[in-house]
Motif scaffolding. Structure first.
Motif, PDB file in Angstrom:
ATOM      1  N   GLN A  48       1.040  -1.354   0.118  1.00 27.47           N
ATOM      2  CA  GLN A  48      -0.026   0.006  -0.031  1.00 27.47           C
ATOM      3  C   GLN A  48       0.849   1.257  -0.062  1.00 27.47           C
ATOM      4  O   GLN A  48       1.908   1.263   0.282  1.00 27.47           O
ATOM      5  CB  GLN A  48      -0.899  -0.083   1.323  1.00 27.47           C
ATOM      6  N   SER A  56       4.374   0.419   1.785  1.00 28.27           N
ATOM      7  CA  SER A  56       4.397  -0.228   2.907  1.00 28.27           C
ATOM      8  C   SER A  56       3.798  -1.744   2.731  1.00 28.27           C
ATOM      9  O   SER A  56       3.018  -1.693   1.823  1.00 28.27           O
ATOM     10  CB  SER A  56       4.063   0.374   4.224  1.00 28.27           C
ATOM     11  N   TYR A  57       4.202  -2.667   3.607  1.00 29.51           N
ATOM     12  CA  TYR A  57       3.436  -4.056   3.442  1.00 29.51           C
ATOM     13  C   TYR A  57       2.273  -3.930   4.364  1.00 29.51           C
ATOM     14  O   TYR A  57       2.311  -3.197   5.376  1.00 29.51           O
ATOM     15  CB  TYR A  57       4.275  -5.105   3.953  1.00 29.51           C
ATOM     16  N   GLY A  58       1.158  -4.640   4.031  1.00 32.13           N
ATOM     17  CA  GLY A  58       0.266  -4.692   4.664  1.00 32.13           C
ATOM     18  C   GLY A  58      -0.310  -6.154   4.757  1.00 32.13           C
ATOM     19  O   GLY A  58      -0.061  -7.231   3.882  1.00 32.13           O
ATOM     20  N   ARG A  60      -3.337  -9.192   6.492  1.00 26.46           N
ATOM     21  CA  ARG A  60      -4.759  -9.238   7.054  1.00 26.46           C
ATOM     22  C   ARG A  60      -5.046 -11.063   6.669  1.00 26.46           C
ATOM     23  O   ARG A  60      -4.793 -11.357   5.502  1.00 26.46           O
ATOM     24  CB  ARG A  60      -5.714  -8.342   6.629  1.00 26.46           C
ATOM     25  N   SER A 121       8.882   1.024   5.705  1.00 24.49           N
ATOM     26  CA  SER A 121       8.263   1.279   4.371  1.00 24.49           C
ATOM     27  C   SER A 121       9.596   1.167   3.416  1.00 24.49           C
ATOM     28  O   SER A 121      10.660   1.210   3.701  1.00 24.49           O
ATOM     29  CB  SER A 121       7.844   2.655   4.177  1.00 24.49           C
TER      30      SER A 121
END
Length: 124
Positions: A48, A56-58, A60, A121
């Motif tokens: 994202q 940056s990584y996300g 979920r 990031s």
């Protein structure tokens, strides 16, 4: 929707994402703790906009993959990656670190050309 597994299959024809055994065990434990069906649900790994370096990584948990996701399966863990994120994280390895200085999931991404000072990031 395309799929991949450690056993090969289409793996040589498309971008790869690896998951270490430690990362898979931790994610599966968390999935089960959320009462999600580990045969259908999985860990979504995405990129994202954000952070001082730009991306940056996300991560979920999702109940099921989206239709256009690429699905990777490693050590019984399903990992879902959307097409836009895949171009930034192809070739990456998802690991889990458990130490004195850091604990949590970590993405080792060969496409990164620079990271911010805090490591939250990156830029490709």
């Amino acid at each position: 929707m395309s799929t991949d597994s450690m056993d090969g299959g289409e793996a040589n024809a498309r971008p790869k994402i690896e998951v270490t055994e430690d990362a898979a065990e931790q994610a599966l434990s968390l999935l089960e703790g959320e009462d999600l069906d580990v045969t259908e649900a999985g860990l979504r790994l995405f990129v994202q906009q954000g952070g001082c370096a730009g991306l940056s990584y996300g991560m979920r948990f999702d109940d099921e993959p989206d239709e256009d996701d690429t699905i990777y399966e490693h050590h019984d863990l399903r990992v879902f990656v959307d097409p836009a994120s895949l171009k930034y994280i192809e070739g990456s390895v998802l690991d889990y670190e458990d130490g004195l200085q850091a604990e949590g999931f970590h993405v080792d991404n060969p496409n990164v050309v620079s990271e911010c000072g805090c490591g939250e990031s990156f830029r490709t």
